[in-house]
Design an enzyme around this catalytic site. Structure first.
Site, PDB file in Angstrom:
ATOM      1  N   ASN A  82       0.802  -1.228   0.000  1.00  0.00           N
ATOM      2  CA  ASN A  82       0.000   0.000   0.000  1.00  0.00           C
ATOM      3  C   ASN A  82       0.831   1.272   0.000  1.00  0.00           C
ATOM      4  OD1 ASN A  82      -1.709  -2.049   2.144  1.00  0.00           O
ATOM      5  ND2 ASN A  82      -2.586  -1.493   0.170  1.00  0.00           N
ATOM      6  N   VAL A  89       1.953   6.939   0.628  1.00  0.00           N
ATOM      7  CA  VAL A  89       1.055   5.956   1.234  1.00  0.00           C
ATOM      8  C   VAL A  89      -0.317   6.028   0.567  1.00  0.00           C
ATOM      9  CG1 VAL A  89      -0.108   5.303   3.385  1.00  0.00           C
ATOM     10  CG2 VAL A  89       2.281   6.030   3.427  1.00  0.00           C
ATOM     11  N   CYS A  90      -0.878   4.853   0.292  1.00  0.00           N
ATOM     12  CA  CYS A  90      -2.197   4.749  -0.337  1.00  0.00           C
ATOM     13  C   CYS A  90      -3.112   3.943   0.581  1.00  0.00           C
ATOM     14  CB  CYS A  90      -2.061   4.070  -1.703  1.00  0.00           C
ATOM     15  SG  CYS A  90      -3.635   3.841  -2.546  1.00  0.00           S
ATOM     16  N   ILE A  91      -3.848   4.656   1.447  1.00  0.00           N
ATOM     17  CA  ILE A  91      -4.841   4.001   2.298  1.00  0.00           C
ATOM     18  C   ILE A  91      -6.116   4.838   2.284  1.00  0.00           C
ATOM     19  CG2 ILE A  91      -3.278   2.699   3.794  1.00  0.00           C
ATOM     20  CD1 ILE A  91      -3.513   4.915   5.876  1.00  0.00           C
TER      21      ILE A  91
END
Length: 166
Positions: A82, A89-91
């Site tokens: 992620n 960051v990819c959340i």
């Protein structure tokens, strides 16, 4: 929302973090002249391959914060399903409100003004322990996480040692 209101909110959150911050997380403005860029240090969660690592990151807040979400980027070499290869960051909590075109997230998981820096950083620690390989940002890390968990853990542990200069 004005930039002055965003600044007040960030100052309040910084005060709360310094007085009552969660273990394993340090965060604050990069310098006193710019409250919209924060330096963070995230300790790798116990019981994960990230354990023992200290991960520097940068949080950048938009001028309409908290209406718009910040971005978080690790400032060290990082390998995680992620996290994009550039460290971003990819959340869900960092995604702006609205429909998810890939149908992986509900709107309740996405950014809203009730979220906070503390919630973001705790979500990142949780992400380290439990990657979401269904909506990966780093395809190589996703593939390794799914197909060769032992090698994935070996790569992550090596990078954790590297954060300590070992």
């Amino acid at each position: 929302m004005s930039k002055a209101m965003a600044l007040r909110r960030l100052m309040k959150e910084y005060k709360e973090l310094t007085e009552n911050g969660p273990d394993g997380i340090t965060a604050g403005p990069s310098n006193e002249d710019d409250f919209f860029t924060w330096d963070c240090l995230i300790q790798g969660p116990d019981g994960t391959p990230f354990e023992g690592g200290l991960y520097p990151a940068t949080l950048k807040f938009p001028s309409d914060y908290p209406l718009g979400p910040p971005t978080l980027k690790f400032e060290c070499e990082f390998f995680h399903p992620n996290v994009y290869k550039d460290g971003t960051v990819c959340i869900s909590i960092l995604h702006a409100p609205g429909d998810d075109p890939n149908m992986y997230e509900s709107s309740s998981e996405r950014w809203s003004p009730v979220q906070s820096v503390e919630k973001i950083l705790l979500s990142v620690m949780s992400m380290l322990a439990e990657p979401n390989d269904e909506s990966g940002a780093n395809i190589d890390a996703c593939k390794m996480w799914r197909e060769d968990r032992e090698e994935y853990c070996r790569v992550v542990r090596r990078l954790a040692r590297k954060t300590l200069g070992l």
